[in-house]
Design a protein around this motif. Structure first.
Motif, PDB file in Angstrom:
ATOM      1  N   ASP A 115       6.041   1.623  18.076  1.00 34.55           N
ATOM      2  CA  ASP A 115       6.404   0.209  18.241  1.00 34.55           C
ATOM      3  C   ASP A 115       7.287  -0.275  17.104  1.00 34.55           C
ATOM      4  O   ASP A 115       7.987  -1.274  17.233  1.00 34.55           O
ATOM      5  CB  ASP A 115       5.128  -0.657  18.230  1.00 34.55           C
ATOM      6  CG  ASP A 115       4.230  -0.370  19.424  1.00 34.55           C
ATOM      7  OD1 ASP A 115       4.767   0.071  20.460  1.00 34.55           O
ATOM      8  OD2 ASP A 115       3.006  -0.579  19.299  1.00 34.55           O
ATOM      9  N   GLU A 116       7.199   0.424  15.966  1.00 29.80           N
ATOM     10  CA  GLU A 116       7.850  -0.075  14.752  1.00 29.80           C
ATOM     11  C   GLU A 116       9.327   0.303  14.655  1.00 29.80           C
ATOM     12  O   GLU A 116      10.010  -0.084  13.724  1.00 29.80           O
ATOM     13  CB  GLU A 116       7.106   0.468  13.514  1.00 29.80           C
ATOM     14  CG  GLU A 116       7.242   1.972  13.205  1.00 29.80           C
ATOM     15  CD  GLU A 116       6.286   2.889  13.975  1.00 29.80           C
ATOM     16  OE1 GLU A 116       5.968   2.561  15.135  1.00 29.80           O
ATOM     17  OE2 GLU A 116       5.899   3.932  13.422  1.00 29.80           O
ATOM     18  N   LEU A 117       9.833   1.102  15.608  1.00 33.24           N
ATOM     19  CA  LEU A 117      11.168   1.691  15.441  1.00 33.24           C
ATOM     20  C   LEU A 117      12.293   0.786  15.919  1.00 33.24           C
ATOM     21  O   LEU A 117      12.210   0.200  16.993  1.00 33.24           O
ATOM     22  CB  LEU A 117      11.237   3.018  16.196  1.00 33.24           C
ATOM     23  CG  LEU A 117      10.202   4.059  15.781  1.00 33.24           C
ATOM     24  CD1 LEU A 117      10.341   5.304  16.639  1.00 33.24           C
ATOM     25  CD2 LEU A 117      10.326   4.397  14.301  1.00 33.24           C
ATOM     26  N   VAL A 118      13.347   0.694  15.115  1.00 31.68           N
ATOM     27  CA  VAL A 118      14.594   0.048  15.547  1.00 31.68           C
ATOM     28  C   VAL A 118      15.742   1.011  15.252  1.00 31.68           C
ATOM     29  O   VAL A 118      15.588   1.965  14.480  1.00 31.68           O
ATOM     30  CB  VAL A 118      14.836  -1.321  14.850  1.00 31.68           C
ATOM     31  CG1 VAL A 118      13.722  -2.298  15.184  1.00 31.68           C
ATOM     32  CG2 VAL A 118      15.005  -1.150  13.339  1.00 31.68           C
ATOM     33  N   GLN A 135      20.472  -1.693  13.602  1.00 33.35           N
ATOM     34  CA  GLN A 135      19.706  -2.941  13.556  1.00 33.35           C
ATOM     35  C   GLN A 135      19.082  -3.141  12.180  1.00 33.35           C
ATOM     36  O   GLN A 135      18.796  -2.163  11.468  1.00 33.35           O
ATOM     37  CB  GLN A 135      18.602  -2.922  14.617  1.00 33.35           C
ATOM     38  CG  GLN A 135      19.133  -3.136  16.011  1.00 33.35           C
ATOM     39  CD  GLN A 135      18.043  -2.875  17.035  1.00 33.35           C
ATOM     40  OE1 GLN A 135      17.807  -1.741  17.428  1.00 33.35           O
ATOM     41  NE2 GLN A 135      17.359  -3.951  17.408  1.00 33.35           N
ATOM     42  N   PRO A 166      15.867  -3.981  10.235  1.00 30.64           N
ATOM     43  CA  PRO A 166      14.435  -4.026  10.557  1.00 30.64           C
ATOM     44  C   PRO A 166      13.818  -5.372  10.162  1.00 30.64           C
ATOM     45  O   PRO A 166      14.117  -5.893   9.095  1.00 30.64           O
ATOM     46  CB  PRO A 166      13.848  -2.903   9.694  1.00 30.64           C
ATOM     47  CG  PRO A 166      15.009  -2.078   9.249  1.00 30.64           C
ATOM     48  CD  PRO A 166      16.198  -2.965   9.233  1.00 30.64           C
ATOM     49  N   ARG A 167      12.980  -5.934  11.047  1.00 33.77           N
ATOM     50  CA  ARG A 167      12.220  -7.146  10.703  1.00 33.77           C
ATOM     51  C   ARG A 167      10.902  -6.693  10.087  1.00 33.77           C
ATOM     52  O   ARG A 167      10.653  -5.496   9.947  1.00 33.77           O
ATOM     53  CB  ARG A 167      11.982  -7.978  11.968  1.00 33.77           C
ATOM     54  CG  ARG A 167      13.286  -8.544  12.570  1.00 33.77           C
ATOM     55  CD  ARG A 167      12.984  -9.683  13.561  1.00 33.77           C
ATOM     56  NE  ARG A 167      12.042  -9.254  14.590  1.00 33.77           N
ATOM     57  CZ  ARG A 167      12.391  -8.656  15.736  1.00 33.77           C
ATOM     58  NH1 ARG A 167      13.673  -8.437  15.999  1.00 33.77           N
ATOM     59  NH2 ARG A 167      11.474  -8.290  16.610  1.00 33.77           N
ATOM     60  N   GLY A 221       7.554  -5.268   9.264  1.00 31.53           N
ATOM     61  CA  GLY A 221       6.752  -4.247   9.945  1.00 31.53           C
ATOM     62  C   GLY A 221       7.570  -3.167  10.627  1.00 31.53           C
ATOM     63  O   GLY A 221       7.017  -2.162  11.081  1.00 31.53           O
ATOM     64  N   GLN A 222       8.860  -3.365  10.702  1.00 26.26           N
ATOM     65  CA  GLN A 222       9.691  -2.382  11.424  1.00 26.26           C
ATOM     66  C   GLN A 222      10.338  -1.383  10.456  1.00 26.26           C
ATOM     67  O   GLN A 222      10.531  -1.685   9.280  1.00 26.26           O
ATOM     68  CB  GLN A 222      10.790  -3.101  12.204  1.00 26.26           C
ATOM     69  CG  GLN A 222      10.239  -3.980  13.317  1.00 26.26           C
ATOM     70  CD  GLN A 222      11.354  -4.633  14.119  1.00 26.26           C
ATOM     71  OE1 GLN A 222      12.375  -5.024  13.564  1.00 26.26           O
ATOM     72  NE2 GLN A 222      11.129  -4.764  15.412  1.00 26.26           N
ATOM     73  N   ARG A 225      13.632   1.831  10.561  1.00 26.33           N
ATOM     74  CA  ARG A 225      14.667   2.431  11.409  1.00 26.33           C
ATOM     75  C   ARG A 225      14.221   3.805  11.899  1.00 26.33           C
ATOM     76  O   ARG A 225      13.524   4.530  11.177  1.00 26.33           O
ATOM     77  CB  ARG A 225      15.980   2.547  10.637  1.00 26.33           C
ATOM     78  CG  ARG A 225      16.606   1.198  10.381  1.00 26.33           C
ATOM     79  CD  ARG A 225      18.091   1.342  10.101  1.00 26.33           C
ATOM     80  NE  ARG A 225      18.721   0.052   9.964  1.00 26.33           N
ATOM     81  CZ  ARG A 225      19.127  -0.472   8.795  1.00 26.33           C
ATOM     82  NH1 ARG A 225      18.983   0.210   7.684  1.00 26.33           N
ATOM     83  NH2 ARG A 225      19.679  -1.663   8.763  1.00 26.33           N
ATOM     84  N   ASN A 226      14.626   4.117  13.104  1.00 25.98           N
ATOM     85  CA  ASN A 226      14.347   5.433  13.683  1.00 25.98           C
ATOM     86  C   ASN A 226      15.277   6.464  13.049  1.00 25.98           C
ATOM     87  O   ASN A 226      16.452   6.532  13.383  1.00 25.98           O
ATOM     88  CB  ASN A 226      14.564   5.360  15.207  1.00 25.98           C
ATOM     89  CG  ASN A 226      14.356   6.703  15.894  1.00 25.98           C
ATOM     90  OD1 ASN A 226      13.963   7.684  15.257  1.00 25.98           O
ATOM     91  ND2 ASN A 226      14.618   6.736  17.189  1.00 25.98           N
ATOM     92  N   VAL A 278       8.127   2.619  23.203  1.00 25.71           N
ATOM     93  CA  VAL A 278       7.032   1.906  22.543  1.00 25.71           C
ATOM     94  C   VAL A 278       5.710   2.584  22.903  1.00 25.71           C
ATOM     95  O   VAL A 278       5.616   3.327  23.880  1.00 25.71           O
ATOM     96  CB  VAL A 278       7.009   0.401  22.919  1.00 25.71           C
ATOM     97  CG1 VAL A 278       8.217  -0.305  22.322  1.00 25.71           C
ATOM     98  CG2 VAL A 278       6.951   0.223  24.432  1.00 25.71           C
TER      99      VAL A 278
END
Ligand SMILES: Nc1nc2c(c(=O)[nH]1)N[C@H]1C(S)=C(S)[C@@H](COP(=O)(O)OP(=O)(O)OC[C@H]3O[C@@H](n4cnc5c(N)ncnc54)[C@H](O)[C@@H]3O)O[C@H]1N2
Ligand code: MOO
Length: 406
Positions: free
Chosen positions: A183-186, A190, A192-193, A195-196, A198-199, A223
């Motif tokens: 769920d945490e991946l962007v 992007q 990251p906000r 808790g996120q 990057r993948n 997700v």
């Protein structure tokens, strides 16, 4: 800890499940890197005609006339129409067929044009066969030009093209689907906000697959919901020979992957290996079957690589890359390692077999400063992972250890 498989035991289990993919015909341009599954036979002579190897004049070598009549000009791709007699020459371009009667070519640099279609040759007489390549001198129709089992490199691509093998039968490059979970991946594009993150595993594994000569299929990120994961896993199983997952294989509340894979008909071979980093690695196989839920029916090898990027890299280098080579027809290869000497002394407590990021130059390994399995940034300049045996101990400067080449 003692129940965990060692790396060698896990490798033996992967080896036991490995088999070369079924050969198939592919377009020549996509055969690069593949093993040829049957010998390639030429359907033509090469060269296809006695051919000029220089721009100049085709002549009868035994003819010693001081001047010759130029009877025609033959370009590459054209066919001569006049047979040469004594006192005659044919202007000819490199690659063009020799006219009947001619047996040598005098380069244009050794000629003097006299006008009215006449030419004089300078220098000594020429030997029969000079600057001529005979029909079939390189390859005769029916010759085997590349042996079965050969690796197709750019050279073999050229030979196969010359021989008319436009669709050679090869062991194909494995198709490898790559799916990141979490769920945490962007994406890299992007910000990251809270808790996120990057993948980074997805792009790394796609690149590693390509680097290993296999064909990646980027399934992006899913997700952590059973619905999203089931859909993405199903797509990977249906379309690929190998499915690489990152994340969701340890013991967290959302580590759903092993259960879903079982539901989709993937047989677990092992979960967890005594290796640091990379312990939660999961390996299984969806056996070939006519009634598998995905409808694809082919065998699919599945790796659940741990989410931490360095753990994923270690799992790929130790297990996935050797399996890809085996699927591509190579005898099962062990991970690529090389003996190295330590630049500096260090000590390591006993535990799991450990892989430390290192930089190897001229056979000497510097262990790099590193903050553990999430610290992929520390590996940016690394070219090896130093293998430290499970027993640990004191290692002296100059001592030899093995390194996994990355
Ligand atoms: N109770 C236990 N907890 C954990 C164990 C264990 O045995 N028992 N093992 C630890 C080890 S070792 C590792 S490695 C991680 C592996 O966990 P998962 O494979 O389930 O991966 P996640 O929990 O999803 O993520 C771990 C870590 O990696 C980050 N991550 C995930 N995907 C990506 C990606 N595509 N790109 C970059 N980073 C990624 C994720 O955010 C987490 O920080 O489990 C330990 N826990
Ligand atoms: O093995 Mo985990 O892969 O130590 O970080």
């Amino acid at each position: 800890m003692s129940e965990l498989l060692t790396v060698d035991e896990a490798l033996a289990l992967v080896t036991a499940e490995a088999r070369s993919l079924e050969p198939r015909r592919v377009a020549l341009k996509t055969a690069l890197g593949c093993l040829l599954a049957e010998e390639a036979v030429s359907d033509v002579d090469s060269p296809p005609h006695d051919k000029a190897m220089m721009d100049g004049f085709a002549v009868v070598a035994s003819d010693t006339s001081a001047e010759r009549e130029v009877v025609e000009t033959v370009m590459a791709g054209a066919v001569p129409t006049v047979a040469l007699g004594p006192g005659q020459a044919t202007r000819i371009m490199t690659g063009a067929p020799l006219p009947a009667g001619a047996d040598a070519v005098i380069p244009v640099e050794r000629s003097e044009t006299l006008g009215e279609g006449r030419v004089r040759f300078l220098g000594p007489t020429i030997a029969a066969g000079k600057h001529v390549m005979r029909r079939g001198e390189s390859v005769a129709a029916g010759d085997v030009v590349v042996a079965e089992g050969a690796r197709v490199r750019p050279i073999e691509i050229a030979v196969l093209a010359e021989a008319g093998c436009a669709e050679p039968s090869v062991v194909p490059a494995p198709r490898v689907a790559v799916l990141s979970t979490g769920d945490e991946l962007v994406g890299a594009d992007q910000k990251p906000r809270a808790g996120q993150i990057r993948n980074s595993n997805g792009p790394m594994l796609v690149a590693a697959v390509r680097d290993a000569g296999a064909t990646p299929l980027d399934l992006g990120a899913a997700v952590d919901t059973p619905q999203a994961l089931r859909l993405a896993l199903g797509a990977g199983l249906a379309r690929a020979d190998v499915l690489l997952l990152s994340g969701g294989v340890s013991a967290g509340d959302k580590d759903l992957v092993p259960g879903l894979l079982a539901e989709l008909g993937v047989r677990k071979v092992f979960h967890k290996v005594a290796v640091k980093p990379g312990k939660p690695l999961w390996f299984g196989v969806r056996d070939a079957s006519e009634n598998d839920p995905s409808g694809a029916g082919h065998r699919c090898w599945v790796f659940g690589l741990p989410g931490n990027p360095v753990s994923s890299l270690v799992g790929f280098s130790l297990f996935v890359r050797p399996l890809l080579a085996a699927l591509g027809g190579a005898p099962f290869v062990q991970p690529a390692t090389a003996p190295v000497r330590l630049a500096r002394a260090f000590s390591q407590p006993p535990g799991r077999e450990t892989y430390l990021p290192a930089r190897v130059d001229a056979g000497v390994a510097q262990v790099l400063p590193w903050r553990g399995s999430a610290d992929i940034a520390a590996l940016a300049g690394a070219n090896a992972l130093l293998r430290v045996p499970a027993a640990g101990g004191e290692f002296a400067a100059g001592q030899q250890l093995d390194a996994l080449l990355i």
